[in-house]
Design a protein around this motif. Structure first.
Motif, PDB file in Angstrom:
ATOM      1  N   HIS A 183       0.975  -1.236   0.035  1.00 51.19           N
ATOM      2  CA  HIS A 183       0.048   0.007   0.186  1.00 51.19           C
ATOM      3  C   HIS A 183       0.967   1.278  -0.111  1.00 51.19           C
ATOM      4  O   HIS A 183       0.325   2.387   0.019  1.00 51.19           O
ATOM      5  CB  HIS A 183      -1.125   0.161   1.138  1.00 51.19           C
ATOM      6  CG  HIS A 183      -1.934  -1.347   1.180  1.00 51.19           C
ATOM      7  ND1 HIS A 183      -2.863  -0.984   0.467  1.00 51.19           N
ATOM      8  CD2 HIS A 183      -1.943  -2.201   1.817  1.00 51.19           C
ATOM      9  CE1 HIS A 183      -3.708  -2.314   0.568  1.00 51.19           C
ATOM     10  NE2 HIS A 183      -3.071  -2.963   1.442  1.00 51.19           N
ATOM     11  N   ARG A 185      -0.801   5.824 -16.984  1.00 51.61           N
ATOM     12  CA  ARG A 185      -1.613   5.170 -15.898  1.00 51.61           C
ATOM     13  C   ARG A 185      -2.239   4.025 -16.621  1.00 51.61           C
ATOM     14  O   ARG A 185      -2.571   4.044 -17.634  1.00 51.61           O
ATOM     15  CB  ARG A 185      -2.665   6.109 -15.254  1.00 51.61           C
ATOM     16  CG  ARG A 185      -2.215   7.233 -14.322  1.00 51.61           C
ATOM     17  CD  ARG A 185      -3.344   7.448 -13.521  1.00 51.61           C
ATOM     18  NE  ARG A 185      -3.801   6.376 -12.770  1.00 51.61           N
ATOM     19  CZ  ARG A 185      -3.361   6.068 -11.654  1.00 51.61           C
ATOM     20  NH1 ARG A 185      -2.364   6.733 -10.935  1.00 51.61           N
ATOM     21  NH2 ARG A 185      -4.099   4.933 -10.644  1.00 51.61           N
ATOM     22  N   ALA A 227      -8.253   2.660 -11.148  1.00 49.93           N
ATOM     23  CA  ALA A 227      -8.458   3.996 -11.027  1.00 49.93           C
ATOM     24  C   ALA A 227      -7.661   4.475  -9.536  1.00 49.93           C
ATOM     25  O   ALA A 227      -7.232   5.469  -9.213  1.00 49.93           O
ATOM     26  CB  ALA A 227      -9.855   4.469 -10.759  1.00 49.93           C
ATOM     27  N   ASP A 228      -7.661   3.274  -8.632  1.00 46.52           N
ATOM     28  CA  ASP A 228      -6.819   3.497  -7.401  1.00 46.52           C
ATOM     29  C   ASP A 228      -6.260   2.309  -7.098  1.00 46.52           C
ATOM     30  O   ASP A 228      -6.214   1.183  -7.703  1.00 46.52           O
ATOM     31  CB  ASP A 228      -7.723   4.254  -6.340  1.00 46.52           C
ATOM     32  CG  ASP A 228      -8.964   3.388  -6.408  1.00 46.52           C
ATOM     33  OD1 ASP A 228      -9.095   2.231  -6.507  1.00 46.52           O
ATOM     34  OD2 ASP A 228     -10.146   4.001  -5.979  1.00 46.52           O
ATOM     35  N   ARG A 229      -5.747   2.289  -5.913  1.00 46.09           N
ATOM     36  CA  ARG A 229      -4.933   0.953  -5.195  1.00 46.09           C
ATOM     37  C   ARG A 229      -6.060  -0.194  -5.028  1.00 46.09           C
ATOM     38  O   ARG A 229      -5.775  -1.304  -5.182  1.00 46.09           O
ATOM     39  CB  ARG A 229      -4.353   1.091  -4.035  1.00 46.09           C
ATOM     40  CG  ARG A 229      -3.111   0.219  -3.693  1.00 46.09           C
ATOM     41  CD  ARG A 229      -2.206   0.348  -4.761  1.00 46.09           C
ATOM     42  NE  ARG A 229      -1.081  -0.630  -4.391  1.00 46.09           N
ATOM     43  CZ  ARG A 229       0.018  -0.905  -5.534  1.00 46.09           C
ATOM     44  NH1 ARG A 229      -0.122  -0.458  -6.569  1.00 46.09           N
ATOM     45  NH2 ARG A 229       0.917  -1.702  -4.923  1.00 46.09           N
ATOM     46  N   ARG A 230      -6.936   0.376  -4.598  1.00 48.85           N
ATOM     47  CA  ARG A 230      -8.059  -0.755  -4.330  1.00 48.85           C
ATOM     48  C   ARG A 230      -8.614  -1.400  -5.453  1.00 48.85           C
ATOM     49  O   ARG A 230      -8.677  -2.714  -5.715  1.00 48.85           O
ATOM     50  CB  ARG A 230      -9.477  -0.050  -3.810  1.00 48.85           C
ATOM     51  CG  ARG A 230     -10.556  -0.970  -3.224  1.00 48.85           C
ATOM     52  CD  ARG A 230     -11.864   0.087  -2.747  1.00 48.85           C
ATOM     53  NE  ARG A 230     -12.986  -0.646  -2.505  1.00 48.85           N
ATOM     54  CZ  ARG A 230     -12.995  -1.201  -1.099  1.00 48.85           C
ATOM     55  NH1 ARG A 230     -12.166  -0.914  -0.192  1.00 48.85           N
ATOM     56  NH2 ARG A 230     -14.062  -1.873  -0.902  1.00 48.85           N
ATOM     57  N   ASP A 231      -8.954  -0.488  -6.548  1.00 45.76           N
ATOM     58  CA  ASP A 231      -9.173  -1.201  -7.798  1.00 45.76           C
ATOM     59  C   ASP A 231      -8.019  -2.206  -8.472  1.00 45.76           C
ATOM     60  O   ASP A 231      -8.200  -3.084  -8.904  1.00 45.76           O
ATOM     61  CB  ASP A 231      -9.330  -0.057  -8.876  1.00 45.76           C
ATOM     62  CG  ASP A 231     -10.788  -0.043  -9.571  1.00 45.76           C
ATOM     63  OD1 ASP A 231     -11.685  -0.370  -8.687  1.00 45.76           O
ATOM     64  OD2 ASP A 231     -10.943   1.048 -10.233  1.00 45.76           O
ATOM     65  N   TYR A 232      -6.706  -1.686  -8.177  1.00 48.54           N
ATOM     66  CA  TYR A 232      -5.495  -2.272  -8.549  1.00 48.54           C
ATOM     67  C   TYR A 232      -5.493  -3.842  -8.135  1.00 48.54           C
ATOM     68  O   TYR A 232      -5.314  -4.615  -8.686  1.00 48.54           O
ATOM     69  CB  TYR A 232      -4.262  -1.573  -8.345  1.00 48.54           C
ATOM     70  CG  TYR A 232      -3.063  -2.123  -8.634  1.00 48.54           C
ATOM     71  CD1 TYR A 232      -2.533  -2.246  -9.751  1.00 48.54           C
ATOM     72  CD2 TYR A 232      -2.461  -2.930  -7.628  1.00 48.54           C
ATOM     73  CE1 TYR A 232      -1.272  -2.895 -10.165  1.00 48.54           C
ATOM     74  CE2 TYR A 232      -1.168  -3.473  -7.907  1.00 48.54           C
ATOM     75  CZ  TYR A 232      -0.759  -3.610  -9.220  1.00 48.54           C
ATOM     76  OH  TYR A 232       0.494  -4.227  -9.461  1.00 48.54           O
ATOM     77  N   SER A 265       1.954   4.062 -13.395  1.00 50.09           N
ATOM     78  CA  SER A 265       1.315   3.826 -12.190  1.00 50.09           C
ATOM     79  C   SER A 265       0.108   2.656 -12.296  1.00 50.09           C
ATOM     80  O   SER A 265      -0.645   2.917 -13.511  1.00 50.09           O
ATOM     81  CB  SER A 265       0.636   5.293 -11.588  1.00 50.09           C
ATOM     82  OG  SER A 265       1.796   6.071 -11.382  1.00 50.09           O
ATOM     83  N   GLY A 266      -0.106   2.058 -11.290  1.00 48.53           N
ATOM     84  CA  GLY A 266      -1.065   0.753 -11.242  1.00 48.53           C
ATOM     85  C   GLY A 266      -0.679  -0.051 -12.247  1.00 48.53           C
ATOM     86  O   GLY A 266      -1.759  -0.573 -12.914  1.00 48.53           O
TER      87      GLY A 266
END
Length: 261
Positions: free
Chosen positions: A51, A74, A78-83, A154-155
């Motif tokens: 994280h 990217r 969309a975010d770390r949760r999605d990733y 990113s991601g």
């Protein structure tokens, strides 16, 4: 034939050869307090690494000091949760990033370098620039392979390098990415090489240089192996199971000392 039993080597000796959890002892039916606390700490570090924030601006600045042109992109996560929940989104560029890269793809290059956060941004923050700093002169001197634009993603999952390499028209893609954190190495970097990158490539079509961190493979050793694989992969026009890493025939492996772990 002698009945004398062979001497038994204490299991404790193994601890001088590996950071793995062996010969921890016990307290009654349980683990001793110190090994238990060490395990809990390492587990927390591994979770934190997953994280950790990806310091892309600092990475871009460091790459700029090496004289590299850098583009940030990217994935569709969309975010770390999605990733973490949708690995497939980390294998695809978002629409804006794909369009931006397409506009930069004017001249095909032999090697596209992609740096992605992966499952350990801490590994990328700590080791990616050092690996490239050691790799660039090897590529220039031994193979005359020029690295053009570097892409910071990113991601990212490993396969994101396939789409990026295809858009840039690269003959080979090199993806430096944070590996899944372990209990002895939360900041391990991996390098994946894929000849003729394009969406749909499988892991069998890649070579991997793994465990790049302070107590594992050093940045210089990793650069040596990567340079060898780039040269041989481009010459033979293959990577993956068709390309065996024989770079060790030219340089000995150095094991990290206990003080480096």
């Amino acid at each position: 034939m002698s009945d004398k039993p062979a001497p038994v080597r204490p299991t404790l000796d193994l601890r001088s050869f590996t950071p793995a959890r062996v010969a921890l002892g016990r307290s009654g039916a349980s683990m001793p307090t110190k090994p238990l606390l060490d395990f809990t700490l390492d587990h927390a570090r591994a979770r934190d690494a997953v994280h950790a924030a990806f310091d892309a601006p600092r990475l871009v600045a460091g790459l700029g000091e090496l004289g590299l042109a850098v583009t940030e992109v990217r994935s569709r996560a969309a975010d770390r949760r999605d990733y973490l929940r949708r690995p497939d989104l980390g294998r695809q560029l978002d629409a804006g990033s794909a369009d931006a890269l397409a506009q930069l793809a004017t001249t095909p290059s032999p090697l596209a370098v992609v740096i992605g956060d992966g499952l350990s941004a801490a590994a990328v923050n700590g080791h990616a620039t050092a690996v490239l700093k050691s790799l660039l002169p090897r590529l220039a001197a031994e193979q005359a392979v020029a690295v053009g634009r570097v892409v910071v993603a990113s991601g990212a999952r490993v396969a994101l390098g396939d789409e990026i390499g295809a858009i840039l028209g690269a003959r080979m893609a090199l993806m430096l990415i944070g590996e899944r954190p372990g209990l002895s190495a939360p900041d391990s970097l991996g390098a994946y090489l894929t000849f003729a990158p394009k969406p749909g490539r499988t892991d069998a079509e890649r070579n991997c240089v793994s465990n790049i961190h302070h107590a594992g493979l050093s940045s210089d050793e990793a650069a040596f192996k990567i340079a060898w694989l780039v040269r041989e992969g481009l010459a033979r026009q293959v990577t993956g199971v068709a390309l065996k890493d024989e770079s060790a025939d030219r340089a000995p492996r150095r094991i990290g000392t206990a003080s480096e772990r």
